[in-house]
Design a protein around this motif. Structure first.
Motif, PDB file in Angstrom:
ATOM      1  N   TYR A 181       0.835  -1.199   0.000  1.00 42.82           N
ATOM      2  CA  TYR A 181       0.000   0.000   0.000  1.00 42.82           C
ATOM      3  C   TYR A 181       0.870   1.249   0.000  1.00 42.82           C
ATOM      4  O   TYR A 181       1.940   1.283   0.612  1.00 42.82           O
ATOM      5  N   TYR A 215       0.736   5.580   0.566  1.00 39.59           N
ATOM      6  CA  TYR A 215      -0.011   6.653   1.219  1.00 39.59           C
ATOM      7  C   TYR A 215       0.403   7.996   0.634  1.00 39.59           C
ATOM      8  O   TYR A 215       1.590   8.237   0.380  1.00 39.59           O
ATOM      9  N   VAL A 252      -6.436  10.804   4.328  1.00 37.79           N
ATOM     10  CA  VAL A 252      -5.252  10.356   3.599  1.00 37.79           C
ATOM     11  C   VAL A 252      -5.696   9.405   2.501  1.00 37.79           C
ATOM     12  O   VAL A 252      -6.629   8.609   2.689  1.00 37.79           O
ATOM     13  N   VAL A 259      -5.075   6.239   0.281  1.00 41.62           N
ATOM     14  CA  VAL A 259      -4.326   4.982   0.359  1.00 41.62           C
ATOM     15  C   VAL A 259      -4.617   4.171  -0.898  1.00 41.62           C
ATOM     16  O   VAL A 259      -5.780   4.019  -1.294  1.00 41.62           O
ATOM     17  N   SER A 306      -4.800   1.267   8.402  1.00 44.30           N
ATOM     18  CA  SER A 306      -4.169   2.585   8.316  1.00 44.30           C
ATOM     19  C   SER A 306      -4.134   3.217   9.708  1.00 44.30           C
ATOM     20  O   SER A 306      -5.082   3.091  10.481  1.00 44.30           O
ATOM     21  N   GLY A 349       0.279   6.429   8.158  1.00 44.14           N
ATOM     22  CA  GLY A 349       1.032   5.374   7.493  1.00 44.14           C
ATOM     23  C   GLY A 349       0.581   3.997   7.922  1.00 44.14           C
ATOM     24  O   GLY A 349      -0.362   3.849   8.704  1.00 44.14           O
TER      25      GLY A 349
END
Length: 292
Positions: free
Chosen positions: A179, A181, A197, A199, A211, A275
């Motif tokens: 993944y 970000y 955010v 993703v 997340s 993150g």
């Protein structure tokens, strides 16, 4: 028998070594006068106490020997760790290409492990603790002490305060995809910090990502470098992008003012991080000013 294990492993396409602990190594402490009928005797032949805190954060020496023997015979060795907490791995981790910690999976654990190994299911779990490289990186522990005093930092907050790079950070977890970000945004919205955010599942198979959102505090207040203040579990199709939304209450950013004897919200510059684990979050952050 290490020789037999190595011979068998050499003939296999993949070797799986299952190691870890039982209730005798960790878990609820049962004194010796309550273990009659259970396996295990002390040197005098009397029932011995079992459970309680581990006296060693590593694996038993015989299990490490098994890992070494099997991995030497078959480079495609998966080590499965059955344990309820962090296990030191520095002595053998470089000898194996894959590690999976299953915690205590229960009666369906074997079926779940088969699904993960064969790819029927995609791993998505994240570590709820930090795995250090050495026992000295954790707070001092004396299992025989009647009392002990610890500071407010532990786990990832302690590691960050001492610039220690852990073996596996808090929140770490791998899968058969990966993944990315980007585009982290944060703003104050009344008594809440609203953060988003983007993703992206950048791999070729579907999966689930946990997340994480962290908040760092103004420098004039003695606080951890950052603290986890939210997480979200999200399913993704291959190559799919989603916007993950977090709502962080300002109440959850307060600290205890010992002089004023009350909880306070520090005013000043905060930093919001996002993150897949506590270290990865360091690479994506935005600043946010907060006043009362």
């Amino acid at each position: 028998n290490l020789v037999a294990a190595a011979v068998t492993a050499a003939k296999a396409d993949v070797a799986i070594v299952i190691v870890g602990y039982t209730a005798e190594h960790e878990g609820e402490y049962i004194p010796g006068d309550m273990t009659a009928g259970l396996d295990g005797r002390d040197a005098d032949g009397k029932p011995r106490a079992i459970g309680g805190d581990r006296d060693n954060l590593g694996l038993p020496v015989e299990q490490i020997a098994l890992i070494n023997a099997v991995s030497a015979a078959n480079p495609r060795t998966l080590v499965v760790i059955v344990a309820g907490s962090a296990v030191l791995m520095a002595d053998w981790i470089d000898k194996v290409p894959a590690i999976l910690q299953t915690f205590y999976a229960g009666m369906e654990g074997g079926n779940a492990l088969a699904d993960l190994v064969l790819g029927t299911a995609n791993p998505s779990g994240k570590l709820p603790f930090t795995i250090m490289r050495d026992a000295s990186h954790y707070p001092f522990f004396d299992m025989d002490a009647d009392s002990i005093t610890y500071g407010p930092l532990h786990g990832y907050t302690l590691a960050e305060s001492q610039n220690i790079v852990p073996l596996f950070p808090f929140g770490h977890g791998l899968s058969y995809t990966y993944y990315t970000y980007n585009d982290l945004q944060a703003r104050r919205d009344g008594d809440t910090i609203s953060a988003t955010v983007r993703v992206t599942n950048s791999g070729a198979c579907s999966g689930r990502e946990i997340s994480q959102i962290y908040v760092g505090f103004p420098n004039d207040v003695e606080r951890p470098h950052k603290l986890l203040r939210g997480f979200a579990s999200t399913d993704f199709a291959a190559r799919e992008t989603k916007t993950i939304v977090f709502a962080i209450k300002l109440e959850d950013l307060r600290y205890w003012d010992e002089l004023g004897h009350k909880w306070r919200l520090a005013c000043g510059g905060y930093r919001v991080y996002a993150g897949g684990d506590s270290r990865a979050a360091e690479t994506l952050s935005v600043d946010l000013a907060i006043t009362e």
